[in-house]
Design a protein around this motif. Structure first.
Motif, mmCIF file in Angstrom:
data_model
loop_
_atom_site.group_PDB
_atom_site.id
_atom_site.type_symbol
_atom_site.label_atom_id
_atom_site.label_comp_id
_atom_site.label_asym_id
_atom_site.label_seq_id
_atom_site.Cartn_x
_atom_site.Cartn_y
_atom_site.Cartn_z
ATOM 1 N N LYS A 266 -4.552 -140.496 59.778
ATOM 2 C CA LYS A 266 -5.226 -139.539 59.103
ATOM 3 C C LYS A 266 -3.779 -138.938 58.657
ATOM 4 C CE LYS A 266 -9.433 -138.349 61.146
ATOM 5 N NZ LYS A 266 -10.127 -137.288 61.984
ATOM 6 N N ALA A 267 -2.581 -138.806 59.354
ATOM 7 C CA ALA A 267 -1.379 -138.254 58.807
ATOM 8 C C ALA A 267 -0.727 -139.009 57.634
ATOM 9 C CB ALA A 267 -0.504 -138.098 59.873
ATOM 10 N N ASP A 268 -1.006 -140.259 57.705
ATOM 11 C CA ASP A 268 -0.365 -141.049 56.602
ATOM 12 C C ASP A 268 -1.096 -140.844 55.455
ATOM 13 O OD1 ASP A 268 1.515 -142.600 58.313
ATOM 14 O OD2 ASP A 268 0.322 -144.284 58.663
ATOM 15 N N ILE A 269 -2.391 -140.753 55.477
ATOM 16 C CA ILE A 269 -3.327 -140.657 54.340
ATOM 17 C C ILE A 269 -2.971 -139.095 53.549
ATOM 18 C CG2 ILE A 269 -5.673 -140.022 53.417
ATOM 19 C CD1 ILE A 269 -6.609 -142.508 55.621
ATOM 20 N N ALA A 270 -2.872 -138.118 54.742
ATOM 21 C CA ALA A 270 -2.502 -136.881 54.280
ATOM 22 C C ALA A 270 -1.144 -137.070 53.383
ATOM 23 C CB ALA A 270 -2.284 -135.825 55.312
ATOM 24 N N ASN A 271 -0.246 -137.672 53.969
ATOM 25 C CA ASN A 271 1.017 -137.615 53.329
ATOM 26 C C ASN A 271 1.015 -138.432 51.934
ATOM 27 O OD1 ASN A 271 2.444 -136.275 55.318
ATOM 28 N ND2 ASN A 271 2.845 -137.986 56.482
ATOM 29 N N LEU A 272 0.264 -139.518 51.796
ATOM 30 C CA LEU A 272 0.082 -140.083 50.543
ATOM 31 C C LEU A 272 -0.634 -139.244 49.626
ATOM 32 C CD1 LEU A 272 -1.125 -143.663 52.044
ATOM 33 C CD2 LEU A 272 1.233 -143.011 50.685
ATOM 34 N N MET A 273 -1.570 -138.465 50.150
ATOM 35 C CA MET A 273 -2.082 -137.463 49.228
ATOM 36 C C MET A 273 -1.442 -136.554 48.730
ATOM 37 S SD MET A 273 -5.435 -138.674 48.690
ATOM 38 C CE MET A 273 -6.082 -137.257 48.027
ATOM 39 N N ILE A 274 -0.533 -135.988 49.586
ATOM 40 C CA ILE A 274 0.416 -134.776 49.050
ATOM 41 C C ILE A 274 1.518 -135.303 48.262
ATOM 42 C CG2 ILE A 274 1.859 -134.599 50.930
ATOM 43 C CD1 ILE A 274 0.507 -131.874 49.153
ATOM 44 N N ALA A 275 1.864 -136.601 48.563
ATOM 45 C CA ALA A 275 2.995 -137.156 47.364
ATOM 46 C C ALA A 275 2.146 -137.335 46.163
ATOM 47 C CB ALA A 275 3.495 -138.445 48.167
ATOM 48 N N PHE A 276 1.225 -137.657 46.041
ATOM 49 C CA PHE A 276 0.563 -138.019 44.856
ATOM 50 C C PHE A 276 0.431 -136.729 43.963
ATOM 51 C CE2 PHE A 276 -3.409 -137.833 42.413
ATOM 52 C CZ PHE A 276 -3.489 -138.779 41.553
ATOM 53 N N LYS A 277 -0.060 -135.469 44.903
ATOM 54 C CA LYS A 277 -0.248 -134.347 44.258
ATOM 55 C C LYS A 277 0.939 -133.872 43.509
ATOM 56 C CE LYS A 277 -4.419 -133.004 46.753
ATOM 57 N NZ LYS A 277 -5.167 -132.020 47.861
ATOM 58 N N ALA A 278 2.269 -133.909 44.310
ATOM 59 C CA ALA A 278 3.541 -133.603 43.827
ATOM 60 C C ALA A 278 3.913 -134.475 42.577
ATOM 61 C CB ALA A 278 4.504 -133.920 44.640
ATOM 62 N N ASP A 279 3.657 -135.918 42.619
ATOM 63 C CA ASP A 279 4.076 -136.641 41.686
ATOM 64 C C ASP A 279 3.058 -136.132 40.408
ATOM 65 O OD1 ASP A 279 5.728 -138.127 43.068
ATOM 66 O OD2 ASP A 279 4.527 -139.926 43.571
ATOM 67 N N PHE A 280 1.677 -135.897 40.569
ATOM 68 C CA PHE A 280 0.854 -135.548 39.514
ATOM 69 C C PHE A 280 1.578 -134.342 38.731
ATOM 70 C CE2 PHE A 280 -2.474 -133.113 37.770
ATOM 71 C CZ PHE A 280 -3.267 -133.814 37.162
ATOM 72 N N ALA A 281 1.914 -133.380 39.600
ATOM 73 C CA ALA A 281 2.506 -132.013 38.925
ATOM 74 C C ALA A 281 3.799 -132.458 38.292
ATOM 75 C CB ALA A 281 2.783 -131.006 40.291
ATOM 76 N N GLU A 282 4.618 -133.369 38.697
ATOM 77 C CA GLU A 282 5.670 -133.609 37.920
ATOM 78 C C GLU A 282 5.671 -134.322 36.780
ATOM 79 O OE1 GLU A 282 8.117 -136.079 40.995
ATOM 80 O OE2 GLU A 282 9.363 -134.205 41.345
ATOM 81 N N THR A 283 4.446 -134.756 36.635
ATOM 82 C CA THR A 283 4.119 -135.381 35.443
ATOM 83 C C THR A 283 3.686 -134.422 34.089
ATOM 84 O OG1 THR A 283 3.217 -137.343 36.476
ATOM 85 C CG2 THR A 283 2.324 -137.312 34.416
ATOM 86 N N LEU A 284 3.342 -133.335 34.808
ATOM 87 C CA LEU A 284 2.855 -132.340 33.976
ATOM 88 C C LEU A 284 4.078 -131.482 33.348
ATOM 89 C CD1 LEU A 284 -0.316 -130.716 35.709
ATOM 90 C CD2 LEU A 284 -0.132 -132.720 33.807
ATOM 91 N N THR A 285 3.980 -130.924 32.220
ATOM 92 C CA THR A 285 4.959 -130.097 31.508
ATOM 93 C C THR A 285 4.812 -128.757 32.256
ATOM 94 O OG1 THR A 285 3.707 -128.993 30.140
ATOM 95 C CG2 THR A 285 4.829 -131.140 29.231
ATOM 96 N N PRO A 286 5.822 -127.896 32.441
ATOM 97 C CA PRO A 286 5.906 -126.493 33.063
ATOM 98 C C PRO A 286 4.579 -125.580 32.441
ATOM 99 C CG PRO A 286 8.011 -126.896 32.780
ATOM 100 C CD PRO A 286 7.146 -128.038 31.983
ATOM 101 N N GLU A 287 4.377 -125.814 31.074
ATOM 102 C CA GLU A 287 3.216 -125.034 30.464
ATOM 103 C C GLU A 287 1.837 -125.824 30.901
ATOM 104 O OE1 GLU A 287 5.636 -126.720 28.607
ATOM 105 O OE2 GLU A 287 6.965 -125.044 28.452
ATOM 106 N N GLN A 288 1.679 -127.104 31.153
ATOM 107 C CA GLN A 288 0.540 -127.661 31.805
ATOM 108 C C GLN A 288 0.379 -127.040 33.074
ATOM 109 O OE1 GLN A 288 1.420 -131.664 30.822
ATOM 110 N NE2 GLN A 288 0.174 -131.552 29.159
ATOM 111 N N ARG A 289 1.292 -127.098 33.935
ATOM 112 C CA ARG A 289 1.134 -126.720 35.330
ATOM 113 C C ARG A 289 0.741 -125.280 35.331
ATOM 114 N NH1 ARG A 289 5.812 -129.863 36.152
ATOM 115 N NH2 ARG A 289 7.300 -128.316 36.120
ATOM 116 N N GLN A 290 1.135 -124.429 34.643
ATOM 117 C CA GLN A 290 1.152 -122.930 34.593
ATOM 118 C C GLN A 290 -0.511 -122.671 34.194
ATOM 119 O OE1 GLN A 290 2.780 -120.526 35.611
ATOM 120 N NE2 GLN A 290 1.182 -118.915 35.096
#
Length: 91
Positions: free
Chosen positions: A59-83
């Motif tokens: 469960k911890a491994d899955i949660a860590n993979l999910m949060i890494a995906f979310k961070a990578d997803f956010a980094e793919t967006l521009t600051p305006e898109q994140r806003q």
């Protein structure tokens, strides 16, 4: 989203599924094993604890993979898109 962003996110999502899929299967297997251990005529606390530890780790491994995906997803967006995403999720 731009076409490049969509393509990158599609690739990231597929990679996430590839990484999480086997872990979910193993989690399901260990959950069944735990149920079996808890319904046997004789209770083996050490085996139960070991199996629960495996479940917790998965469960911890899955949660860590999910949060890494979310961070990578956010980094793919521009600051305006994140806003915009932040504003849209606030309601």
């Amino acid at each position: 989203l731009t076409d490049a962003q969509k393509e990158k996110l599609f690739t990231m999502k597929n990679s996430l599924k590839d990484a999480i899929g086997p872990k979910k299967l193993e989690l399901s297997k260990n959950s069944r094993e735990l149920r079996d251990l808890l319904t046997k005529p004789s209770i083996d606390r050490a085996a139960i604890k070991t199996t629960q530890s495996k479940i917790n780790d998965l469960k911890a491994d899955i949660a860590n993979l999910m949060i890494a995906f979310k961070a990578d997803f956010a980094e793919t967006l521009t600051p305006e898109q994140r806003q915009k995403m932040r504003f849209a999720r606030s309601f």
